[in-house]
Enzyme design. Structure first.
Site, PDB file in Angstrom:
ATOM      1  N   LYS A 164       0.842  -1.178   0.000  1.00  0.00           N
ATOM      2  CA  LYS A 164       0.000   0.000   0.000  1.00  0.00           C
ATOM      3  C   LYS A 164       0.888   1.243   0.000  1.00  0.00           C
ATOM      4  O   LYS A 164       2.064   1.142   0.381  1.00  0.00           O
ATOM      5  CB  LYS A 164      -0.950  -0.012   1.207  1.00  0.00           C
ATOM      6  CG  LYS A 164      -0.310   0.330   2.546  1.00  0.00           C
ATOM      7  CD  LYS A 164      -1.355   0.414   3.616  1.00  0.00           C
ATOM      8  CE  LYS A 164      -0.761   0.853   4.945  1.00  0.00           C
ATOM      9  NZ  LYS A 164      -0.363   2.261   4.991  1.00  0.00           N
ATOM     10  N   HIS A 194      -0.568  -5.695   5.723  1.00  0.00           N
ATOM     11  CA  HIS A 194       0.111  -6.492   6.738  1.00  0.00           C
ATOM     12  C   HIS A 194      -0.763  -6.760   7.958  1.00  0.00           C
ATOM     13  O   HIS A 194      -0.537  -7.728   8.684  1.00  0.00           O
ATOM     14  CB  HIS A 194       1.428  -5.833   7.155  1.00  0.00           C
ATOM     15  CG  HIS A 194       1.265  -4.602   7.985  1.00  0.00           C
ATOM     16  ND1 HIS A 194       1.104  -3.343   7.455  1.00  0.00           N
ATOM     17  CD2 HIS A 194       1.240  -4.433   9.336  1.00  0.00           C
ATOM     18  CE1 HIS A 194       1.001  -2.464   8.422  1.00  0.00           C
ATOM     19  NE2 HIS A 194       1.070  -3.088   9.582  1.00  0.00           N
ATOM     20  N   ASP A 252      -4.041   6.501   4.856  1.00  0.00           N
ATOM     21  CA  ASP A 252      -2.939   5.661   5.319  1.00  0.00           C
ATOM     22  C   ASP A 252      -3.405   4.457   6.126  1.00  0.00           C
ATOM     23  O   ASP A 252      -2.795   3.390   6.063  1.00  0.00           O
ATOM     24  CB  ASP A 252      -1.979   6.512   6.165  1.00  0.00           C
ATOM     25  CG  ASP A 252      -0.667   5.810   6.443  1.00  0.00           C
ATOM     26  OD1 ASP A 252      -0.101   5.230   5.505  1.00  0.00           O
ATOM     27  OD2 ASP A 252      -0.209   5.850   7.590  1.00  0.00           O
ATOM     28  N   HIS A 257      -6.566  -0.747   6.515  1.00  0.00           N
ATOM     29  CA  HIS A 257      -6.535  -1.576   7.722  1.00  0.00           C
ATOM     30  C   HIS A 257      -7.889  -1.626   8.424  1.00  0.00           C
ATOM     31  O   HIS A 257      -8.425  -2.699   8.722  1.00  0.00           O
ATOM     32  CB  HIS A 257      -5.506  -1.035   8.725  1.00  0.00           C
ATOM     33  CG  HIS A 257      -4.104  -0.994   8.222  1.00  0.00           C
ATOM     34  ND1 HIS A 257      -3.627  -1.824   7.235  1.00  0.00           N
ATOM     35  CD2 HIS A 257      -3.059  -0.200   8.567  1.00  0.00           C
ATOM     36  CE1 HIS A 257      -2.357  -1.552   7.006  1.00  0.00           C
ATOM     37  NE2 HIS A 257      -1.995  -0.576   7.794  1.00  0.00           N
TER      38      HIS A 257
END
EC number: 1.1.1.49
Length: 519
Positions: A164, A194, A252, A257
């Site tokens: 990313k 991750h 971000d 996530h």
């Protein structure tokens, strides 16, 4: 998802790391590969080839990587003997992927290394793009022009791992997907997040789908609301201000996530436990995401920016005082949202999302708060010395803690010892390291193994990615306007007042993660 007994011949797989002179390679990728090799998951014949523009020898590359592997290895000390054996499979080749004249010699350089390691050309390769996002497509172009993009088969394949951020917004993500689709098929692309490699995240689905006492409770009939927190205690150190000020907390962390964590909690059980079936169900969740209220963005999404404050007892600067951050920046370092999943299971259940920098703790968790019983038959009493008082009764909670100490916790009520029926909230905590008495694999270890296995379960598909971008795009557009200013909050606190107001309007409040207080 591959089972624990699945095996794969890794002897003939080559790993190519584009951007090998970068921080990601040194801090995450090479230590992860070393730990996998140390525990017997990688063959001794596995060639690992670093590719970058800087000029250096194999020996220089190996020496540099030893220093960082010794610092970041999970499996223990790096002995001279072990490193001598492992480092024989580390190579470095200078290449400029933006220079077409380098593309022709790329294949020759890689095949020369393969012949050196096993005496033959290897037809199975993983290409890890640990580069700046602007180089994702040029790297794939370089592989294509070097005739190293085969049609995947059992005997010959290429799998490309992309870090990313995958795009800067919906339009750029769609453009990059279109460009890559001209050279690669979807089964060759592994978009890595991750967070999905962390042990607790993987256990969310297993916990839900293999324990019949929990799955029936995860719906609108029993759940009051869900909170997802991804908090970082760090600010913008090491000169990262230039990158971060173009990105911000929404791009971000939340767009990838946080929304992926939401999908794992909210998705329906798949018909089969396979990568495609699971990603189909996650896509359905993303397509049903809606704002928590029907009003403007400001009524369901809050942007914040940290100012100077205290972090772990030390004075720290505000975001605008950080290195390479413009002094008038309006980039958000904190995001909180109230969102809904508009389907049968979750209708009317709010999901509260938050992520930010310079928070009191580094902690990531999902907290599912259940509804109170229909009648309050008992009192809750807390005592401080000889003074006791009635307090608000605590709801039942199911908490998945993703970091720093991975665990699954339950909060429920018991009777306090004594002659009266008084409630005592208690926590039952299952910590993975305590239960299994071993360090947990790092996320990159698991994800790298899955790429080698060809298991795409924990990787994001293109339609998932675009659905996530589509949801956050109205927020991005609103926050890019000239009159938008993020709400300030002191470094070392849990964010601006507007974040608390999101929950206060329905008589709810953010929970303080267990790492920050004694529960």
């Amino acid at each position: 998802m591959a089972n624990a007994n699945s095996s794969i011949d890794l002897t003939t797989a080559t790993i190519l790391i584009f951007g090998a002179s970068g921080d990601l390679t040194a801090r995450k990728l090479i230590p992860a590969l070393y730990d996998l090799w140390s525990e017997g998951f990688l063959s001794a014949d596995l060639p690992i080839i670093g590719l970058a523009r800087r000029s250096k020898t194999d020996e220089q590359f190996r020496n540099e990587q030893r220093d960082t592997v010794a610092q970041f290895t999970r499996t223990g000390t790096v002995t001279d003997e072990k490193w001598a054996t492992f480092s024989k499979r580390l190579f470095y080749r200078e290449v400029d992927i933006t220079d077409e004249s380098d593309h022709a010699k790329l294949k020759d350089s890689i095949e020369a290394v393969e012949r050196e390691t096993i005496g033959d050309i290897i037809t199975k390769r993983v290409a890890y793009l640990a580069t700046a996002p602007s180089l994702f497509y040029p790297a794939v172009q370089a592989l294509s022009r070097a005739q190293m993009v085969p049609r995947n088969s059992d005997d010959e394949w290429l799998r490309v791992v992309i870090e990313k951020p995958f795009g800067h917004d919906l339009e750029s993500a769609q453009q990059l997907s279109q460009q890559l689709s001209e050279l690669l098929t979807e089964d060759q692309i592994y978009r890595i997040d991750h967070y999905l490699g962390k042990e607790t995240v993987q256990n969310i689905l297993l916990f839900r789908l293999s324990n019949s006492i929990f799955e029936p409770l995860l719906n609108r009939n029993h759940v009051d609301h869900v909170q997802i927190t991804v908090a970082e205690s760090q600010g913008i150190e090491h000169g990262r201000g230039g990158y971060y000020d173009r990105s911000g907390a929404l791009r971000d962390v939340l767009q990838n996530h946080v929304l992926q964590l939401l999908c794992l909690i909210a998705m329906e059980p798949p018909a089969l436990f396979s990568g495609e079936e699971i990603r189909d169900e996650k896509l359905k969740v993303l397509k049903t995401l809606a704002p928590g209220t029907k009003g403007p963005v400001s009524e369901w999404a809050v942007a914040g920016q940290y100012t100077a404050g205290q972090s772990f007892g030390q004075a720290v600067p505000g975001y605008r005082e950080e290195e390479r951050v413009p002094p008038d920046s309006t980039r958000e370092t904190f995001v909180a949202m109230e969102v809904m999943v508009e389907n049968w299971r979750w209708e009317g259940v709010p999901f509260y999302l938050r992520t930010g920098k310079r928070m009191p703790e580094r902690v990531s968790e999902i907290a599912i708060q259940f509804k109170h019983p229909p009648m309050n038959l008992f009192t809750t009493v807390e005592c401080d010395g000889d003074i006791c008082s009635l307090v608000e009764r605590k709801p039942n909670e199911l908490i998945f803690r993703i970091q720093p100490k991975e665990s699954i916790s339950m909060k429920f009520s018991t009777k306090r010892p004594g002659m009266q029926y008084q409630i005592q909230p208690v926590t039952m905590d299952f910590a993975f390291e305590d239960a299994y008495h071993k360090s947990l694999p790092e996320a990159y270890e698991r994800l790298l193994m899955d790429v080698l296995r060809g298991d795409s379960t924990l990787f994001t598909r293109s339609d998932e990615l675009e659905a996530a971008w589509k949801f956050v795009t109205p927020v991005l557009d609103a926050w890019e306007k000239a009159d938008h200013t993020p709400e300030p909050y002191y470094a070392g606190t849990w964010g601006p007042a507007g974040a608390a107001a999101l929950l206060n309007k329905s008589n709810r409040r953010w929970r303080t993660p267990a790492t920050s207080k004694k529960e």
